[in-house]
Motif scaffolding. Sequence first.
Motif, PDB file in Angstrom:
ATOM      1  N   THR A 114     -16.413   7.573   4.718  1.00  0.00           N
ATOM      2  CA  THR A 114     -17.401   6.515   4.862  1.00  0.00           C
ATOM      3  C   THR A 114     -16.758   5.144   4.879  1.00  0.00           C
ATOM      4  O   THR A 114     -17.096   4.290   5.690  1.00  0.00           O
ATOM      5  CB  THR A 114     -18.409   6.603   3.722  1.00  0.00           C
ATOM      6  OG1 THR A 114     -18.673   7.948   3.438  1.00  0.00           O
ATOM      7  CG2 THR A 114     -19.686   5.924   4.096  1.00  0.00           C
ATOM      8  N   LEU A 115     -15.772   4.918   3.977  1.00  0.00           N
ATOM      9  CA  LEU A 115     -15.163   3.594   3.923  1.00  0.00           C
ATOM     10  C   LEU A 115     -14.334   3.292   5.151  1.00  0.00           C
ATOM     11  O   LEU A 115     -14.323   2.168   5.640  1.00  0.00           O
ATOM     12  CB  LEU A 115     -14.269   3.476   2.693  1.00  0.00           C
ATOM     13  CG  LEU A 115     -14.982   3.044   1.439  1.00  0.00           C
ATOM     14  CD1 LEU A 115     -13.993   2.958   0.327  1.00  0.00           C
ATOM     15  CD2 LEU A 115     -15.615   1.692   1.646  1.00  0.00           C
ATOM     16  N   PHE A 116     -13.621   4.298   5.664  1.00  0.00           N
ATOM     17  CA  PHE A 116     -12.778   4.066   6.826  1.00  0.00           C
ATOM     18  C   PHE A 116     -13.613   3.597   8.003  1.00  0.00           C
ATOM     19  O   PHE A 116     -13.195   2.748   8.787  1.00  0.00           O
ATOM     20  CB  PHE A 116     -12.049   5.365   7.182  1.00  0.00           C
ATOM     21  CG  PHE A 116     -11.199   5.254   8.401  1.00  0.00           C
ATOM     22  CD1 PHE A 116     -11.567   5.855   9.582  1.00  0.00           C
ATOM     23  CD2 PHE A 116     -10.028   4.542   8.372  1.00  0.00           C
ATOM     24  CE1 PHE A 116     -10.780   5.757  10.708  1.00  0.00           C
ATOM     25  CE2 PHE A 116      -9.233   4.442   9.488  1.00  0.00           C
ATOM     26  CZ  PHE A 116      -9.613   5.055  10.661  1.00  0.00           C
ATOM     27  N   ALA A 159       0.821  -1.206   0.000  1.00  0.00           N
ATOM     28  CA  ALA A 159       0.000   0.000   0.000  1.00  0.00           C
ATOM     29  C   ALA A 159       0.855   1.256   0.000  1.00  0.00           C
ATOM     30  O   ALA A 159       0.653   2.164  -0.791  1.00  0.00           O
ATOM     31  CB  ALA A 159      -0.917  -0.005   1.219  1.00  0.00           C
ATOM     32  N   ILE A 160       1.840   1.298   0.897  1.00  0.00           N
ATOM     33  CA  ILE A 160       2.578   2.547   1.064  1.00  0.00           C
ATOM     34  C   ILE A 160       3.593   2.725  -0.041  1.00  0.00           C
ATOM     35  O   ILE A 160       3.891   3.842  -0.445  1.00  0.00           O
ATOM     36  CB  ILE A 160       3.219   2.569   2.463  1.00  0.00           C
ATOM     37  CG1 ILE A 160       2.105   2.512   3.489  1.00  0.00           C
ATOM     38  CG2 ILE A 160       4.023   3.795   2.666  1.00  0.00           C
ATOM     39  CD1 ILE A 160       2.606   2.588   4.874  1.00  0.00           C
ATOM     40  N   SER A 163      -5.986  -1.813   2.428  1.00  0.00           N
ATOM     41  CA  SER A 163      -6.708  -1.848   1.153  1.00  0.00           C
ATOM     42  C   SER A 163      -7.381  -0.517   0.883  1.00  0.00           C
ATOM     43  O   SER A 163      -7.604  -0.143  -0.268  1.00  0.00           O
ATOM     44  CB  SER A 163      -7.719  -2.991   1.124  1.00  0.00           C
ATOM     45  OG  SER A 163      -8.886  -2.622   1.770  1.00  0.00           O
ATOM     46  N   LEU A 164      -7.668   0.237   1.968  1.00  0.00           N
ATOM     47  CA  LEU A 164      -8.162   1.598   1.750  1.00  0.00           C
ATOM     48  C   LEU A 164      -7.110   2.475   1.077  1.00  0.00           C
ATOM     49  O   LEU A 164      -7.413   3.270   0.198  1.00  0.00           O
ATOM     50  CB  LEU A 164      -8.504   2.253   3.092  1.00  0.00           C
ATOM     51  CG  LEU A 164      -9.931   2.203   3.550  1.00  0.00           C
ATOM     52  CD1 LEU A 164     -10.077   3.046   4.778  1.00  0.00           C
ATOM     53  CD2 LEU A 164     -10.827   2.725   2.471  1.00  0.00           C
ATOM     54  N   ILE A 165      -5.849   2.294   1.517  1.00  0.00           N
ATOM     55  CA  ILE A 165      -4.792   3.127   0.941  1.00  0.00           C
ATOM     56  C   ILE A 165      -4.584   2.780  -0.535  1.00  0.00           C
ATOM     57  O   ILE A 165      -4.380   3.650  -1.392  1.00  0.00           O
ATOM     58  CB  ILE A 165      -3.495   2.957   1.744  1.00  0.00           C
ATOM     59  CG1 ILE A 165      -3.724   3.407   3.171  1.00  0.00           C
ATOM     60  CG2 ILE A 165      -2.373   3.742   1.123  1.00  0.00           C
ATOM     61  CD1 ILE A 165      -2.484   3.425   3.999  1.00  0.00           C
ATOM     62  N   ILE A 166      -4.672   1.482  -0.825  1.00  0.00           N
ATOM     63  CA  ILE A 166      -4.529   1.065  -2.219  1.00  0.00           C
ATOM     64  C   ILE A 166      -5.670   1.640  -3.047  1.00  0.00           C
ATOM     65  O   ILE A 166      -5.467   2.112  -4.176  1.00  0.00           O
ATOM     66  CB  ILE A 166      -4.536  -0.470  -2.312  1.00  0.00           C
ATOM     67  CG1 ILE A 166      -3.260  -1.043  -1.767  1.00  0.00           C
ATOM     68  CG2 ILE A 166      -4.779  -0.919  -3.717  1.00  0.00           C
ATOM     69  CD1 ILE A 166      -2.392  -1.677  -2.777  1.00  0.00           C
ATOM     70  N   LEU A 167      -6.864   1.646  -2.452  1.00  0.00           N
ATOM     71  CA  LEU A 167      -8.008   2.212  -3.158  1.00  0.00           C
ATOM     72  C   LEU A 167      -7.764   3.674  -3.481  1.00  0.00           C
ATOM     73  O   LEU A 167      -8.140   4.154  -4.545  1.00  0.00           O
ATOM     74  CB  LEU A 167      -9.256   2.053  -2.287  1.00  0.00           C
ATOM     75  CG  LEU A 167     -10.539   2.476  -2.964  1.00  0.00           C
ATOM     76  CD1 LEU A 167     -10.839   1.483  -4.031  1.00  0.00           C
ATOM     77  CD2 LEU A 167     -11.645   2.529  -1.964  1.00  0.00           C
ATOM     78  N   PHE A 168      -7.086   4.377  -2.553  1.00  0.00           N
ATOM     79  CA  PHE A 168      -6.811   5.780  -2.814  1.00  0.00           C
ATOM     80  C   PHE A 168      -5.989   5.963  -4.075  1.00  0.00           C
ATOM     81  O   PHE A 168      -6.297   6.796  -4.928  1.00  0.00           O
ATOM     82  CB  PHE A 168      -6.088   6.412  -1.625  1.00  0.00           C
ATOM     83  CG  PHE A 168      -5.539   7.765  -1.932  1.00  0.00           C
ATOM     84  CD1 PHE A 168      -4.186   7.991  -2.007  1.00  0.00           C
ATOM     85  CD2 PHE A 168      -6.387   8.822  -2.165  1.00  0.00           C
ATOM     86  CE1 PHE A 168      -3.695   9.234  -2.304  1.00  0.00           C
ATOM     87  CE2 PHE A 168      -5.912  10.070  -2.464  1.00  0.00           C
ATOM     88  CZ  PHE A 168      -4.555  10.272  -2.537  1.00  0.00           C
ATOM     89  N   PHE A 169      -4.918   5.136  -4.213  1.00  0.00           N
ATOM     90  CA  PHE A 169      -4.182   5.441  -5.426  1.00  0.00           C
ATOM     91  C   PHE A 169      -4.770   4.788  -6.675  1.00  0.00           C
ATOM     92  O   PHE A 169      -4.446   5.230  -7.790  1.00  0.00           O
ATOM     93  CB  PHE A 169      -2.675   5.293  -5.281  1.00  0.00           C
ATOM     94  CG  PHE A 169      -2.112   3.945  -5.031  1.00  0.00           C
ATOM     95  CD1 PHE A 169      -1.540   3.653  -3.818  1.00  0.00           C
ATOM     96  CD2 PHE A 169      -2.082   3.001  -6.030  1.00  0.00           C
ATOM     97  CE1 PHE A 169      -0.983   2.426  -3.591  1.00  0.00           C
ATOM     98  CE2 PHE A 169      -1.523   1.774  -5.808  1.00  0.00           C
ATOM     99  CZ  PHE A 169      -0.968   1.483  -4.586  1.00  0.00           C
TER     100      PHE A 169
END
Lengths: 333, 452
Positions: free
Chosen positions: B153-155, A158-159, A277-283
């Motif tokens: 929302t997702l967090f 992710a990072i 997986s949230l961080i991956i979603l960001f990029f």
Amino acid sequence: MNSNKMFFLFILFFSTLISISSNSWFGCWIGLEINLLSFIPLISYSTNLFSTEASLKYFLIQSIASINFIFSILMKMILMKNFEMNNFISIMINSSLLMKMGSVPFHFWFPNISEGLSWFNNFLLMTWQKITPMILLSYYLNKNFIIIIMTLNTIIGAIGGFNQSSLRKLMTFSSINNLGWMLASILISENLWMFYLIMYSFLISIMCFFFQLLNMFYINQLFISNINYSIKMFLLINFLSLGGLPPFIGFFPKWILINFLLSMHFFIITFIFIMMSLIILFFYIRIIYSSFLFNYINLKWMKIFLKNKNLIFINFLSFLSIMGLILSTLIFL
Amino acid sequence: MNNKMIMMKFMFMVIFMIPLCLKKNMFWLVQNLMMLMMFMFMNLNVSIYYNTNLSYMFSCDIMSFGLILLSIWICMMMLMASENLLKMKFYVNFFLFNMLFMLLMLYLTFSMMNLFMFYLFFEGSLIPTLLLIVGWGYQPERIQAGMYLLFYTLFASLPLLMGIFYIFNKGNNIMFYFLKFMNFDFYLLYFSMILAFLVKMPMYFVHLWLPKAHVEAPVSGSMILAGIMLKLGGYGLLRILILFEKLSLKLNFIWIIISLVGGFYISLKCFCQVDMKSLIAYSSVCHMGVVIGGIMTLNYWGFMGSYLLMIGHGLCSSGMFCLANINFERLNSRSLYINKGMMNFMPSMSLWWFLLMSSNMAAPPSLNLMGEISLINSLMSWSWLSMIMLMLISFFSAGYSLYLYSYIQHGKYYSGLYSFYTGVSREYLLLLLHWLPLNLMILKVDWVMIWF
């Protein structure tokens, strides 16, 4: 893709089969060596400097891993006569297989090499090359070690992808991240891992196919070309699916895996996985800005035309991505 | 009588409307079909005591019935409000598809019997919202607004996913009806499950995504956000708090205090806003703060009042966003400095401004009034100290509603205006459709007040 490449592709597939269906550890090692041998000609184009450099680096890394592997196997055979489970030797075997896969902490070659590969070769590196080491890993697993490694995989995947603008490197870091999820699934059951691998390969194949078609290697190329918005919607859907957002099909493997991980009380690990997986979603969303921002300044230099037959294929895959979750409930009737 | 397809037929109606979007000139047909769906859905038999109209995974009790009605109604009005897109031909087909996808996701969210399926479609409804904000919004800040919406929302909702699987592994089922037999005394589970809905509602400390998302969204995005997306959080809370009876008796005071004091701060902040939409967005946070307070008291008046206030607020806020957009379409600005003295140009529209603003400040005979009275009852019975905050919130909500109304309608108009056109009948119809349920349903409100 001429007949030479076909030949080596065939041997590549065969080598995996040799490795995973052998009775002895030597057979596994033989399969790994043939894998290396047949992948190198697939990668290297003698006229392109990048790809020869990539193939050289790949050869170096993989042969070091193979040497480690055969040494650890021999050590295991001699010292313990294949009866006991030794912590150190199992860590050695697991590490050599992790180096083969491009997992943390031996992942530094993976983004580097993928820069020199075409999208099809990248796809092979990200999906097919993982099969053998994962199955061999499941034969001599060291649970504590793999737990640490899989957590690190997700974090670094992710990072590490944060400051990248090259699509190949981004896909590589996402592959490292998903490798963490796959290692988690191998801890639980081999069936689960196979399911995750198949879903992940499906998603990655769409992305690699799509980027191969458009000949895109960097994020800014998505912005400066005149792709019509239906193709961009396809990109949007598949990236969101890869990121694991419901209701697309990419949510399915993550859902199953989180369910089983939580039933085995791996709470903190699951939490780390989903946050990464949230961080991956960001990029991923950074990449697909070009898709859902409908009006941005668009240069008219690069004009891309897609053939009709590819368009049909793209539409079908996109339909699978959207409706896949619902259609898959029909399988479990 | 024993029809298995009762709820599924509405899902199929929405799914089969999707191929309609691919043809040309289908905008008003889709909108009329949604209206037809609304009238068909109203005729379902809904019982107070049970989940009725059971189908494969669908069910319908009072809570979900009202919210599905609200979502169909607002989706229909979203299409009516977005005629500008049709005139500009700005990706109309994809807009219709987005709308139908959103309606499908919302319908499925409210009608699922299963907690996990609820989560699946709860998350699924985020994607069309994101596409609406970033695709059809106006300013470049919409990228940041979309990011904030998605990641806030997702967090919060990914730990909700973990919580759902934990409950599934412990209790071996996650049907809403059976949740009342389970009891969890686990702090972390409580926080992780409630946080998702509190962020969605939004509660005061985690409300930052709302003003951004509302302001940057086009009118349809604002309507659906204010109308339904906030109520998803309320619906989730209403369903899940049964699991945590003992724990929430101990800990709910935190959320009540945060949302009441926060509601007070936000209603003060409303007076400082220059952007019309921003003011309406902050007033949404304020109302939802009182709703959270009501739900968290766990008493009967609280649940009832919050449900009423959710429906009333959905209609009222959505109507106010329509009004703000009506002004925006003419003047191309949302600033209060430019939108003033509108009574000089559109006196009929100022009637609608007044009616919706008075409903916002919970003046009789609106649903908001009924909701707020019930919530004041519930919060006062919980603790008399909440009187202070409730007093201030009610007073200031009247204050900013009147402020918005009088600033926009009365006074001298902005002298830089060149040309103007008065309200068209589509806009009047839109506002009537917002206001009529809001102020007439008070006559039949006993239908909602008698639950279990």
